[in-house]
Design a protein around this motif. Structure first.
Motif, PDB file in Angstrom:
ATOM      1  N   PHE A 198      55.862   5.555  82.832  1.00 34.88           N
ATOM      2  CA  PHE A 198      55.332   4.048  82.686  1.00 34.88           C
ATOM      3  C   PHE A 198      53.877   4.462  83.592  1.00 34.88           C
ATOM      4  O   PHE A 198      53.934   5.437  84.346  1.00 34.88           O
ATOM      5  CB  PHE A 198      56.153   3.055  83.105  1.00 34.88           C
ATOM      6  CG  PHE A 198      56.793   3.339  84.551  1.00 34.88           C
ATOM      7  CD1 PHE A 198      56.012   2.719  85.712  1.00 34.88           C
ATOM      8  CD2 PHE A 198      57.796   3.815  84.798  1.00 34.88           C
ATOM      9  CE1 PHE A 198      56.737   2.739  86.969  1.00 34.88           C
ATOM     10  CE2 PHE A 198      58.435   4.099  86.048  1.00 34.88           C
ATOM     11  CZ  PHE A 198      57.686   3.579  87.030  1.00 34.88           C
TER      12      PHE A 198
ATOM     13  N   PHE B 218      54.258  -1.345  93.030  1.00 31.12           N
ATOM     14  CA  PHE B 218      54.984  -0.375  93.841  1.00 31.12           C
ATOM     15  C   PHE B 218      54.202   0.568  94.194  1.00 31.12           C
ATOM     16  O   PHE B 218      53.443   1.021  93.461  1.00 31.12           O
ATOM     17  CB  PHE B 218      56.309   0.276  92.995  1.00 31.12           C
ATOM     18  CG  PHE B 218      56.937   1.136  93.681  1.00 31.12           C
ATOM     19  CD1 PHE B 218      57.985   1.085  94.725  1.00 31.12           C
ATOM     20  CD2 PHE B 218      56.670   2.540  93.791  1.00 31.12           C
ATOM     21  CE1 PHE B 218      58.723   1.891  95.332  1.00 31.12           C
ATOM     22  CE2 PHE B 218      57.320   3.567  94.255  1.00 31.12           C
ATOM     23  CZ  PHE B 218      58.556   3.109  95.259  1.00 31.12           C
TER      24      PHE B 218
ATOM     25  N   LYS C 271      53.551   4.290  97.021  1.00 32.89           N
ATOM     26  CA  LYS C 271      54.185   5.518  97.545  1.00 32.89           C
ATOM     27  C   LYS C 271      52.871   6.417  97.879  1.00 32.89           C
ATOM     28  O   LYS C 271      51.825   6.379  97.535  1.00 32.89           O
ATOM     29  CB  LYS C 271      55.038   6.178  96.982  1.00 32.89           C
ATOM     30  CG  LYS C 271      54.746   6.619  95.625  1.00 32.89           C
ATOM     31  CD  LYS C 271      55.874   7.275  94.675  1.00 32.89           C
ATOM     32  CE  LYS C 271      56.206   8.666  95.240  1.00 32.89           C
ATOM     33  NZ  LYS C 271      57.509   9.235  94.602  1.00 32.89           N
TER      34      LYS C 271
ATOM     35  N   LYS D 203      56.075  10.957  98.766  1.00 35.11           N
ATOM     36  CA  LYS D 203      57.466  10.050  99.262  1.00 35.11           C
ATOM     37  C   LYS D 203      57.059   8.710  99.197  1.00 35.11           C
ATOM     38  O   LYS D 203      55.891   8.271  99.434  1.00 35.11           O
ATOM     39  CB  LYS D 203      57.920  10.618 100.475  1.00 35.11           C
ATOM     40  CG  LYS D 203      58.658  11.910 100.601  1.00 35.11           C
ATOM     41  CD  LYS D 203      59.863  11.886  99.890  1.00 35.11           C
ATOM     42  CE  LYS D 203      60.948  11.170 100.334  1.00 35.11           C
ATOM     43  NZ  LYS D 203      62.381  11.290  99.749  1.00 35.11           N
ATOM     44  N   SER D 204      57.883   7.870  99.213  1.00 31.71           N
ATOM     45  CA  SER D 204      57.724   6.389  99.393  1.00 31.71           C
ATOM     46  C   SER D 204      58.283   6.189 100.811  1.00 31.71           C
ATOM     47  O   SER D 204      58.893   6.992 101.700  1.00 31.71           O
ATOM     48  CB  SER D 204      58.644   5.811  98.408  1.00 31.71           C
ATOM     49  OG  SER D 204      60.089   5.751  98.553  1.00 31.71           O
TER      50      SER D 204
ATOM     51  N   LYS E 235      60.745   3.869 100.938  1.00 34.62           N
ATOM     52  CA  LYS E 235      62.014   3.149 100.370  1.00 34.62           C
ATOM     53  C   LYS E 235      62.974   2.577 101.565  1.00 34.62           C
ATOM     54  O   LYS E 235      63.705   1.642 101.782  1.00 34.62           O
ATOM     55  CB  LYS E 235      62.631   3.699  99.524  1.00 34.62           C
ATOM     56  CG  LYS E 235      63.285   5.113  99.975  1.00 34.62           C
ATOM     57  CD  LYS E 235      64.058   5.833  98.832  1.00 34.62           C
ATOM     58  CE  LYS E 235      64.499   7.102  99.371  1.00 34.62           C
ATOM     59  NZ  LYS E 235      64.688   8.311  98.287  1.00 34.62           N
TER      60      LYS E 235
ATOM     61  N   PRO F 150      52.941  -0.397  88.412  1.00 33.17           N
ATOM     62  CA  PRO F 150      53.668  -1.549  88.315  1.00 33.17           C
ATOM     63  C   PRO F 150      55.137  -1.601  88.807  1.00 33.17           C
ATOM     64  O   PRO F 150      56.016  -0.495  88.793  1.00 33.17           O
ATOM     65  CB  PRO F 150      53.885  -1.896  86.778  1.00 33.17           C
ATOM     66  CG  PRO F 150      53.297  -0.602  86.023  1.00 33.17           C
ATOM     67  CD  PRO F 150      52.891   0.429  87.182  1.00 33.17           C
TER      68      PRO F 150
ATOM     69  N   ILE G 247      58.493  -2.073  88.545  1.00 34.38           N
ATOM     70  CA  ILE G 247      59.420  -2.319  87.145  1.00 34.38           C
ATOM     71  C   ILE G 247      60.893  -2.851  87.406  1.00 34.38           C
ATOM     72  O   ILE G 247      61.476  -2.521  88.570  1.00 34.38           O
ATOM     73  CB  ILE G 247      59.597  -1.084  86.265  1.00 34.38           C
ATOM     74  CG1 ILE G 247      60.078   0.275  86.882  1.00 34.38           C
ATOM     75  CG2 ILE G 247      58.208  -0.935  85.650  1.00 34.38           C
ATOM     76  CD1 ILE G 247      60.414   1.041  86.101  1.00 34.38           C
TER      77      ILE G 247
ATOM     78  N   GLU H  65      69.912   5.560  88.439  1.00 39.58           N
ATOM     79  CA  GLU H  65      69.059   6.603  88.439  1.00 39.58           C
ATOM     80  C   GLU H  65      69.574   7.894  88.526  1.00 39.58           C
ATOM     81  O   GLU H  65      70.713   8.062  88.611  1.00 39.58           O
ATOM     82  CB  GLU H  65      68.097   6.495  89.896  1.00 39.58           C
ATOM     83  CG  GLU H  65      67.600   5.192  90.038  1.00 39.58           C
ATOM     84  CD  GLU H  65      66.555   5.156  91.354  1.00 39.58           C
ATOM     85  OE1 GLU H  65      65.893   6.258  91.540  1.00 39.58           O
ATOM     86  OE2 GLU H  65      66.855   4.022  91.997  1.00 39.58           O
TER      87      GLU H  65
ATOM     88  N   LYS I  83      59.278  10.866  88.200  1.00 30.86           N
ATOM     89  CA  LYS I  83      58.764  11.756  89.062  1.00 30.86           C
ATOM     90  C   LYS I  83      59.319  13.100  89.134  1.00 30.86           C
ATOM     91  O   LYS I  83      60.444  13.146  88.628  1.00 30.86           O
ATOM     92  CB  LYS I  83      58.558  11.447  90.498  1.00 30.86           C
ATOM     93  CG  LYS I  83      59.643  11.457  91.061  1.00 30.86           C
ATOM     94  CD  LYS I  83      59.658  11.462  92.815  1.00 30.86           C
ATOM     95  CE  LYS I  83      60.855  11.393  93.346  1.00 30.86           C
ATOM     96  NZ  LYS I  83      60.803  11.679  94.878  1.00 30.86           N
TER      97      LYS I  83
HETATM   98  N1  LIG Z   1      57.552   1.491  90.061  1.00 28.05           N
HETATM   99  C1  LIG Z   1      58.792   1.099  90.475  1.00 28.05           C
HETATM  100  N2  LIG Z   1      59.433  -0.024  90.388  1.00 28.05           N
HETATM  101  C2  LIG Z   1      60.495  -0.362  90.939  1.00 28.05           C
HETATM  102  N3  LIG Z   1      61.127   0.611  91.593  1.00 28.05           N
HETATM  103  C3  LIG Z   1      60.708   1.681  91.935  1.00 28.05           C
HETATM  104  C4  LIG Z   1      59.452   2.105  91.369  1.00 28.05           C
HETATM  105  N4  LIG Z   1      59.078   3.537  91.678  1.00 28.05           N
HETATM  106  C5  LIG Z   1      60.215   3.858  92.601  1.00 28.05           C
HETATM  107  N5  LIG Z   1      61.189   2.789  92.543  1.00 28.05           N
HETATM  108  C6  LIG Z   1      62.440   2.673  93.541  1.00 28.05           C
HETATM  109  O1  LIG Z   1      62.096   3.272  94.709  1.00 28.05           O
HETATM  110  C7  LIG Z   1      62.804   4.578  94.994  1.00 28.05           C
HETATM  111  C8  LIG Z   1      62.087   5.429  95.728  1.00 28.05           C
HETATM  112  O2  LIG Z   1      60.993   6.014  94.821  1.00 28.05           O
HETATM  113  P1  LIG Z   1      61.048   7.453  94.768  1.00 28.05           P
HETATM  114  O3  LIG Z   1      59.488   7.521  93.948  1.00 28.05           O
HETATM  115  O4  LIG Z   1      61.860   8.192  94.189  1.00 28.05           O
HETATM  116  O5  LIG Z   1      60.475   7.862  96.428  1.00 28.05           O
HETATM  117  P2  LIG Z   1      61.040   8.928  97.259  1.00 28.05           P
HETATM  118  O6  LIG Z   1      60.425  10.195  96.915  1.00 28.05           O
HETATM  119  O7  LIG Z   1      60.926   8.416  98.612  1.00 28.05           O
HETATM  120  O8  LIG Z   1      62.581   8.730  97.018  1.00 28.05           O
HETATM  121  C9  LIG Z   1      63.255   4.965  93.758  1.00 28.05           C
HETATM  122  O9  LIG Z   1      64.435   5.458  93.633  1.00 28.05           O
HETATM  123  C10 LIG Z   1      63.358   3.709  92.876  1.00 28.05           C
HETATM  124  O10 LIG Z   1      64.782   3.077  93.040  1.00 28.05           O
END
Ligand SMILES: Nc1ncnc2c1ncn2[C@@H]1O[C@H](COP(=O)(O)OP(=O)(O)O)[C@@H](O)[C@H]1O
Ligand SMILES: [Mg+2]
Length: 293
Positions: free
Chosen positions: A115, A141, A143, A147-148, A150, A188, A190, A207, A264
């Motif tokens: 997306f 969202f 990051k 990485k995020s 989270k 966005p 989601i 996931e 990703k």
């Molecule tokens: N666009 C998004 N909308 C909603 N939830 C998201 C989105 N992107 C990521 N997430 C949630 O956040 C978590 C962490 O994002 P991710 O890209 O996997 O970062 P990290 O590398 O820190 O794990 C994902 O496992 C998912 O649950």
């Protein structure tokens, strides 16, 4: 000659051992007769190669994979070079590492199964607001390129609208500290399919994490301790033609309405093994690719 050797980050309280996070993997390797080595990552990153390789032991002749923390691309390059000087060849090249780790590098390869996403290099909030408008009015969202934040969700992760982006960016940047990578990715927010409540707060979403090694899918499991039906996922085998790395991961999320999206890619060496991925099966699959039974 053995087909493979593995390099782990050393445990900071016991520099001859792998960090406890990789203990299960080290045990599996011992059972399979695959040698492992350790490197002191903080010494490596401060340029002290003598300390970094103090307990590395004798250089293996076999090709090596790194299984450890996410490194900045420059740190990975330094590791690659330091290993070469010791006669060891990491299977993942610095260029391949960047391809799988950095969002702007891999996103074009997954975009048609994902997306929308936009990004800026650096962390300027005004630039971020401007580019976020391409996605509509939010919620967003965010990051960094690798990485995020989270662990502190919704802080540093979610901005309900563009006015909230500067605060969210600040929290992300502070949380990531010197591990901040590259720039800000904005997507966005989601609605993901929720499978369970986490006992420590938050939700467990549907996931999955896949690993590819030398063009072959070697692992496909739920990302967390509750699983949907991994076997029902689409075939993502085409990724091995699109992501130019010998060892990478790919994460898939399921939306509330049952639409799977590639979220990703990641470097295979620095993506954690999910709880249901057995280290024994993981390394057996790698061995099988290297020397089919
Ligand atoms: N666009 C998004 N909308 C909603 N939830 C998201 C989105 N992107 C990521 N997430 C949630 O956040 C978590 C962490 O994002 P991710 O890209 O996997 O970062 P990290 O590398 O820190 O794990 C994902 O496992 C998912 O649950
Ligand atoms: Mg993740």
């Amino acid at each position: 000659m053995r087909a493979l050797s593995v390099l782990f980050p050393a445990f900071c309280h016991g520099l001859r051992e792998p960090d406890p996070e990789f203990q299960r993997e080290a045990e599996a390797l011992e059972n399979l007769g695959i040698p492992w080595h350790v490197v002191n990552i903080s010494a490596l990153n401060s340029g002290d190669l003598a300390s970094a390789f103090r307990y590395f032991g004798e250089a293996p002749l076999s090709p090596m994979i790194y299984r450890g923390w996410i490194l900045h691309p420059e740190e990975f390059t330094a590791l690659h070079e330091a290993l070469l000087q010791r006669g060891c060849q990491l299977l993942t090249s610095p260029a391949a590492y960047r391809c799988a780790l950095l969002f702007p590098e891999f996103f074009p390869a997954i975009a048609d199964y994902s997306f929308p996403a936009v990004w800026i290099t650096g962390k300027d909030p005004n630039q971020a607001i401007k580019i976020a408008r391409q996605l509509g009015s939010g919620p967003y969202f965010i990051k960094d390129f690798a990485k995020s934040a989270k662990e502190i969700w919704p802080n540093g992760c979610v901005a309900t609208n563009e006015q909230e982006l500067p605060t969210a960016i600040q929290a992300l940047v502070e949380y990531r500290g010197d591990r901040f990578e590259g720039g800000i990715v904005i997507r966005p927010l989601i609605r993901l399919r929720c499978l369970d409540q986490n006992p420590f707060g938050g939700k467990i979403f549907e996931e999955y994490r896949l690993f590819f090694f030398q063009g072959r899918l070697i692992s496909k499991t739920a990302y967390d301790r509750v699983s949907g039906d991994a076997a029902a996922l689409p075939d993502y085998g085409f990724l091995s033609q699109r992501i130019h790395s010998t060892f990478f991961s790919a994460d898939v999320v399921m939306t509330e309405s049952g639409q799977p999206y590639l979220l990703k890619a990641g470097d295979g060496g620095s993506s954690a093994l999910p709880p249901y991925a057995s280290p024994m099966d993981f390394y057996k699959a790698i061995l099988n690719v290297l020397a089919p039974a």
